[in-house]
Scaffold this motif. Structure first.
Motif, mmCIF file in Angstrom:
data_model
loop_
_atom_site.group_PDB
_atom_site.id
_atom_site.type_symbol
_atom_site.label_atom_id
_atom_site.label_comp_id
_atom_site.label_asym_id
_atom_site.label_seq_id
_atom_site.Cartn_x
_atom_site.Cartn_y
_atom_site.Cartn_z
ATOM 1 N N ASP A 161 0.861 -1.174 0.000
ATOM 2 C CA ASP A 161 0.000 0.000 0.000
ATOM 3 C C ASP A 161 0.908 1.239 0.000
ATOM 4 O O ASP A 161 2.002 1.211 0.564
ATOM 5 C CB ASP A 161 -0.850 -0.034 1.282
ATOM 6 N N VAL A 162 0.466 2.311 -0.642
ATOM 7 C CA VAL A 162 1.342 3.490 -0.772
ATOM 8 C C VAL A 162 1.635 4.142 0.585
ATOM 9 O O VAL A 162 2.633 4.835 0.752
ATOM 10 C CB VAL A 162 0.730 4.529 -1.745
ATOM 11 N N HIS A 163 0.756 3.884 1.557
ATOM 12 C CA HIS A 163 0.954 4.453 2.898
ATOM 13 C C HIS A 163 1.760 3.489 3.774
ATOM 14 O O HIS A 163 1.614 2.273 3.656
ATOM 15 C CB HIS A 163 -0.412 4.749 3.534
ATOM 16 N N ASP A 238 -3.240 2.106 -4.184
ATOM 17 C CA ASP A 238 -3.105 3.569 -4.091
ATOM 18 C C ASP A 238 -1.719 4.053 -4.519
ATOM 19 O O ASP A 238 -1.406 5.240 -4.413
ATOM 20 C CB ASP A 238 -3.500 4.105 -2.695
ATOM 21 N N GLY A 279 -5.530 -0.497 0.070
ATOM 22 C CA GLY A 279 -6.078 0.813 -0.253
ATOM 23 C C GLY A 279 -6.178 1.075 -1.744
ATOM 24 O O GLY A 279 -5.572 0.400 -2.576
ATOM 25 N N TYR A 281 -8.037 4.816 -3.668
ATOM 26 C CA TYR A 281 -8.967 5.912 -3.356
ATOM 27 C C TYR A 281 -9.229 6.778 -4.580
ATOM 28 O O TYR A 281 -8.324 7.456 -5.062
ATOM 29 C CB TYR A 281 -8.398 6.777 -2.223
HETATM 30 ZN ZN ZN Z 1 -3.160 3.327 1.605
#
Ligand code: ZN
Length: 325
Positions: A161-163, A238, A279, A281
């Motif tokens: 996930d990018v986060h 994401d 994720g 979005y």
């Molecule tokens: Zn994320």
């Protein structure tokens, strides 16, 4: 056999108008897979429906007071704001079901070598608070559960996930049998990024080639060094160039290559993979279906020998840069 885990409750949550969370994507993804791709007609794909975990089961991982406050809707307003959802019974039911879904995905992966959860990846949930749309850390919960299964002594969580996977990193910091590996954008939510066992922080605007080169190198090293018995893979999309909360410049085809790389590498090394979609979005939830469904396409190619035609659409819109979280 390619088992999928899904429950309709994943998209059953009333949210305020214009809420950023793409709540309908789970239902849309399931519909796409079952109706457009007609997967239910295939004898080598099975859909499994989880039963919610008991709240008490979460009290080993999370602080009992936090779980009780979630159950009783007694969290202070500031703590609910940090989670990003208004409290509701639906939210609670959905969370407990999705947590069970990731656990079920782990069990199925141990049996079949691969399993995909059409939800999951709530990596911002910490020991005694939630944040960034995450209440309960399903990845940490399922990884701990995996260690109770026969033959599983070491688990690696590969979080793409990018986060940054901050909640997972802190919850499992002292757990030598679970290796946390986060690949993320260095300048994105969360602001504070506690150390995972392995962190690959890439700059904003990282493109497809640079992303895949950097990730591939660390992936191979990480697997060689730790030799996990199971991989939990967060296939967040994401990282996509048009994602509204991500700042990478990775194409749709690049996400497919990433998913393919993880699954192919693990299969070669005979490591079972339990994957969650993570994720993704965008205000137009339907645009998330192409990137998320690629995880299944990659799995069908690798595990079933079935090549699904590319879903690469033509993007024309400019990437917005007002995202946070
Ligand atoms: Zn994320």
């Amino acid at each position: 056999m390619l088992p999928l885990v899904y429950h309709p409750i994943y998209s059953q949550l009333e949210l305020p108008a214009n809420h950023r969370y793409p709540i309908s994507k789970y239902r849309r993804l399931y519909q796409h897979l079952t109706e457009d791709l007609d997967l239910l007609q295939r004898s080598d794909i099975e859909i499994h429906q989880p039963v919610p975990v008991q709240a008490d089961e979460l009290k080993g991982l999370h602080h009992p007071d936090y779980i009780d406050a979630l159950l009783n809707n007694t969290l202070p307003a500031a703590k609910m704001r940090r989670i990003g959802f208004p409290w509701s019974q639906q939210l609670l039911d959905r969370t407990l079901t999705s947590t069970a879904g990731t656990r079920m995905t782990v069990e199925l992966a141990c049996r079949y070598g691969i399993s995909i959860h059409l939800s999951g990846g709530y990596h911002h949930a910490h020991h005694d608070f939630g944040s960034g749309f995450c209440l309960v850390n399903d990845l940490a919960f399922a990884a701990r559960h995996a260690l109770t299964l026969p033959g599983i002594d070491k688990v690696m969580i590969i979080d793409c996930d990018v986060h940054h996977g901050d909640g997972t990193a802190t919850l499992l910091a002292d757990d030598d049998h679970i290796i946390t590996f986060s690949v993320h954008c260095e300048k994105n939510f969360p602001a504070r990024k506690p150390d995972s066992d392995i962190d690959l922080a890439l700059p904003r605007d990282t493109n497809t080639t640079d992303y895949l080169n950097a990730f591939s190198g660390v992936l191979h090293l990480a697997l060689a060094q730790h030799q996990p018995d199971l991989v939990l893979y967060d296939a967040g999309v994401d990282i996509h160039q048009h994602d509204e909360l991500g700042y990478f410049n990775v194409s749709l085809a690049g996400i497919y290559q990433r998913d393919h790389l993880v699954l192919h590498t693990c299969r070669e090394q005979m490591i079972p993979v339990a994957a969650v979609i993570g994720g993704g979005y965008r205000h137009d939830h339907q645009t998330l279906i192409a990137p998320h469904s690629q995880l299944l396409h990659a799995a069908m190619d690798i595990y079933l020998g079935h090549r699904v035609p590319s879903l690469e659409p033509t993007f024309t819109q400019e990437k917005p840069h007002d995202g946070r979280a």
